[in-house]
Scaffold this motif. Structure first.
Motif, PDB file in Angstrom:
ATOM      1  N   LEU A   1       0.814  -1.210   0.000  1.00 63.24           N
ATOM      2  CA  LEU A   1       0.000   0.000   0.000  1.00 63.24           C
ATOM      3  C   LEU A   1       0.850   1.264   0.000  1.00 63.24           C
ATOM      4  CD1 LEU A   1      -2.725   1.410   0.140  1.00 63.24           C
ATOM      5  CD2 LEU A   1      -2.676   1.123   2.626  1.00 63.24           C
ATOM      6  N   PHE A   2       1.821   1.332   0.908  1.00 61.20           N
ATOM      7  CA  PHE A   2       2.544   2.586   1.114  1.00 61.20           C
ATOM      8  C   PHE A   2       3.816   2.724   0.273  1.00 61.20           C
ATOM      9  CE2 PHE A   2       0.039   2.086   5.015  1.00 61.20           C
ATOM     10  CZ  PHE A   2      -0.608   3.310   5.022  1.00 61.20           C
ATOM     11  N   TYR A   3       4.683   1.710   0.284  1.00 56.36           N
ATOM     12  CA  TYR A   3       5.969   1.843  -0.417  1.00 56.36           C
ATOM     13  C   TYR A   3       5.832   1.438  -1.886  1.00 56.36           C
ATOM     14  CZ  TYR A   3      11.107   2.034  -0.686  1.00 56.36           C
ATOM     15  OH  TYR A   3      12.403   2.359  -1.001  1.00 56.36           O
ATOM     16  N   GLY A   4       5.441   0.198  -2.111  1.00 60.80           N
ATOM     17  CA  GLY A   4       5.265  -0.246  -3.496  1.00 60.80           C
ATOM     18  C   GLY A   4       4.137   0.477  -4.199  1.00 60.80           C
ATOM     19  N   GLY A   5       3.108   0.899  -3.435  1.00 58.41           N
ATOM     20  CA  GLY A   5       1.959   1.546  -4.027  1.00 58.41           C
ATOM     21  C   GLY A   5       2.079   3.056  -4.116  1.00 58.41           C
ATOM     22  N   ILE A   6       1.890   3.737  -2.991  1.00 63.09           N
ATOM     23  CA  ILE A   6       1.830   5.197  -3.002  1.00 63.09           C
ATOM     24  C   ILE A   6       3.150   5.824  -3.427  1.00 63.09           C
ATOM     25  CG2 ILE A   6       1.507   7.245  -1.560  1.00 63.09           C
ATOM     26  CD1 ILE A   6      -0.532   5.641   0.066  1.00 63.09           C
ATOM     27  N   VAL A   7       4.259   5.366  -2.862  1.00 67.33           N
ATOM     28  CA  VAL A   7       5.549   5.968  -3.195  1.00 67.33           C
ATOM     29  C   VAL A   7       5.891   5.752  -4.667  1.00 67.33           C
ATOM     30  CG1 VAL A   7       8.044   5.802  -2.798  1.00 67.33           C
ATOM     31  CG2 VAL A   7       6.478   5.896  -0.855  1.00 67.33           C
ATOM     32  N   GLN A   8       5.633   4.567  -5.163  1.00 70.05           N
ATOM     33  CA  GLN A   8       5.933   4.303  -6.578  1.00 70.05           C
ATOM     34  C   GLN A   8       5.002   5.111  -7.495  1.00 70.05           C
ATOM     35  OE1 GLN A   8       6.948   0.490  -9.474  1.00 70.05           O
ATOM     36  NE2 GLN A   8       5.960   0.141  -7.540  1.00 70.05           N
ATOM     37  N   LEU A   9       3.756   5.274  -7.073  1.00 72.72           N
ATOM     38  CA  LEU A   9       2.824   6.090  -7.838  1.00 72.72           C
ATOM     39  C   LEU A   9       3.296   7.547  -7.903  1.00 72.72           C
ATOM     40  CD1 LEU A   9       0.091   6.052  -9.337  1.00 72.72           C
ATOM     41  CD2 LEU A   9      -1.011   6.568  -7.154  1.00 72.72           C
ATOM     42  N   LEU A  10       3.789   8.047  -6.776  1.00 69.80           N
ATOM     43  CA  LEU A  10       4.337   9.406  -6.752  1.00 69.80           C
ATOM     44  C   LEU A  10       5.541   9.525  -7.688  1.00 69.80           C
ATOM     45  CD1 LEU A  10       4.128  10.240  -2.937  1.00 69.80           C
ATOM     46  CD2 LEU A  10       2.813  11.309  -4.782  1.00 69.80           C
ATOM     47  N   ALA A  11       6.395   8.497  -7.675  1.00 73.03           N
ATOM     48  CA  ALA A  11       7.550   8.507  -8.583  1.00 73.03           C
ATOM     49  C   ALA A  11       7.089   8.585 -10.032  1.00 73.03           C
ATOM     50  CB  ALA A  11       8.409   7.255  -8.357  1.00 73.03           C
ATOM     51  N   GLY A  12       6.001   7.885 -10.349  1.00 75.17           N
ATOM     52  CA  GLY A  12       5.464   7.941 -11.704  1.00 75.17           C
ATOM     53  C   GLY A  12       4.975   9.335 -12.073  1.00 75.17           C
ATOM     54  N   MET A  13       4.327  10.015 -11.124  1.00 76.89           N
ATOM     55  CA  MET A  13       3.855  11.375 -11.400  1.00 76.89           C
ATOM     56  C   MET A  13       5.037  12.333 -11.586  1.00 76.89           C
ATOM     57  SD  MET A  13       0.667  10.763 -11.561  1.00 76.89           S
ATOM     58  CE  MET A  13       1.172   9.091 -12.078  1.00 76.89           C
ATOM     59  N   TRP A  14       6.095  12.137 -10.832  1.00 78.00           N
ATOM     60  CA  TRP A  14       7.287  12.972 -11.010  1.00 78.00           C
ATOM     61  C   TRP A  14       7.967  12.698 -12.352  1.00 78.00           C
ATOM     62  CZ3 TRP A  14       8.305  11.449  -5.359  1.00 78.00           C
ATOM     63  CH2 TRP A  14       7.712  12.388  -4.507  1.00 78.00           C
ATOM     64  N   GLU A  15       7.853  11.464 -12.824  1.00 76.85           N
ATOM     65  CA  GLU A  15       8.399  11.144 -14.141  1.00 76.85           C
ATOM     66  C   GLU A  15       7.655  11.910 -15.235  1.00 76.85           C
ATOM     67  OE1 GLU A  15      11.062   9.804 -14.861  1.00 76.85           O
ATOM     68  OE2 GLU A  15      11.502   7.969 -13.747  1.00 76.85           O
ATOM     69  N   PHE A  16       6.362  12.140 -15.043  1.00 75.83           N
ATOM     70  CA  PHE A  16       5.631  12.985 -15.990  1.00 75.83           C
ATOM     71  C   PHE A  16       6.255  14.376 -16.035  1.00 75.83           C
ATOM     72  CE2 PHE A  16       1.847  10.096 -15.603  1.00 75.83           C
ATOM     73  CZ  PHE A  16       1.626   9.924 -16.962  1.00 75.83           C
ATOM     74  N   ARG A  17       6.620  14.905 -14.865  1.00 80.10           N
ATOM     75  CA  ARG A  17       7.237  16.235 -14.805  1.00 80.10           C
ATOM     76  C   ARG A  17       8.597  16.234 -15.486  1.00 80.10           C
ATOM     77  NH1 ARG A  17       8.222  20.527 -15.614  1.00 80.10           N
ATOM     78  NH2 ARG A  17       8.354  22.378 -14.295  1.00 80.10           N
ATOM     79  N   LYS A  18       9.284  15.098 -15.458  1.00 81.21           N
ATOM     80  CA  LYS A  18      10.588  14.967 -16.114  1.00 81.21           C
ATOM     81  C   LYS A  18      10.448  14.625 -17.596  1.00 81.21           C
ATOM     82  CE  LYS A  18      14.243  14.731 -14.377  1.00 81.21           C
ATOM     83  NZ  LYS A  18      15.316  15.734 -14.217  1.00 81.21           N
ATOM     84  N   ALA A  19       9.208  14.588 -18.086  1.00 83.18           N
ATOM     85  CA  ALA A  19       8.929  14.268 -19.488  1.00 83.18           C
ATOM     86  C   ALA A  19       9.423  12.882 -19.885  1.00 83.18           C
ATOM     87  CB  ALA A  19       9.526  15.331 -20.408  1.00 83.18           C
TER      88      ALA A  19
END
Length: 216
Positions: free
Chosen positions: A66-84
């Motif tokens: 829920l927290f590490y594999g889920g939420i944290v990885q999801l946040l990393a994905g959103m930051w990847e959008f910012r990095k194009a």
């Protein structure tokens, strides 16, 4: 005649547009965080799938999912959008959602199916159906990864094998196949950890300490 040419060249030089600065240059690479979150959660779950850890302790996977594999990885994905980074955003966003969905499935759906009288064999089949789509998704992400680095190709190749074996094991009810999938899952976790460690270490040291392989 030459003076006229010089004036034109000077005007061209003066009016040439200045390249816009990269707005993401000051943003840290979210990739190592996403890989680390994926690796740890995969490692712990694979210990149970491989039959190494006792089944009674399997609920400890859920907070990680829920927290590490889920939420944290999801946040990393959103930051990847910012990095194009389309590849990173798609991968981390999807697998982050996978872990959240997995936690919900184990905590909510499986108990409801059991309580409603669904046989254990049918619940296992349901788990296999849940994994089929993720196997297909990982296959085309593996194809896309061929244009990244050797380390990421290894991550997606081993992850595809993991999903495929777990899916076949659950759909056929052959525990031995699922167990092999758990073992391959452990390999996947270590490869993902290496890919994460390589980016962090190389960025910190300012040179290649842990090679990730050339781009294809």
């Amino acid at each position: 005649m030459s003076s006229t040419t010089d004036i034109r060249e000077e005007r061209t030089t003066q009016t040439a547009p200045t390249p816009a600065p990269d707005p993401t240059s000051s943003i840290a690479d979210p990739g190592p965080l996403g890989l680390a979150a994926f690796a740890l959660t995969t490692f712990v779950l694979s210990l149970f799938n491989a039959g190494i850890a006792p089944e009674a302790l399997e609920p400890i996977v859920l907070p990680l999912a829920l927290f590490y594999g889920g939420i944290v990885q999801l946040l990393a994905g959103m930051w990847e959008f910012r990095k194009a980074n389309t590849f990173g955003a798609t991968a981390f966003g999807s697998y982050g959602a996978f872990w959240i969905a997995f936690a919900a499935y184990v905590q909510i759906i499986e108990p409801e199916l059991a309580a409603s009288g669904v046989p254990e064999s049918s619940i296992t089949t349901a788990t296999g159906i849940f994994l089929v789509g993720w196997t297909l998704f990982t296959l085309y992400m593996l194809v896309a990864s061929l244009r990244t680095t050797g380390a990421l190709v290894a991550v997606f190749a081993t992850l595809f094998l993991t999903f495929a074996l777990l899916t076949i094991g659950d759909l056929t009810g052959v525990d031995a196949i699922a167990t092999i999938g758990g073992i391959v899952g452990l390999v996947t976790a270590f490869v993902a950890w290496y890919a994460s460690a390589a980016v962090v270490t190389n960025a910190t040291w300012g040179r290649t300490v842990l090679p990730v392989g050339p781009r294809s």
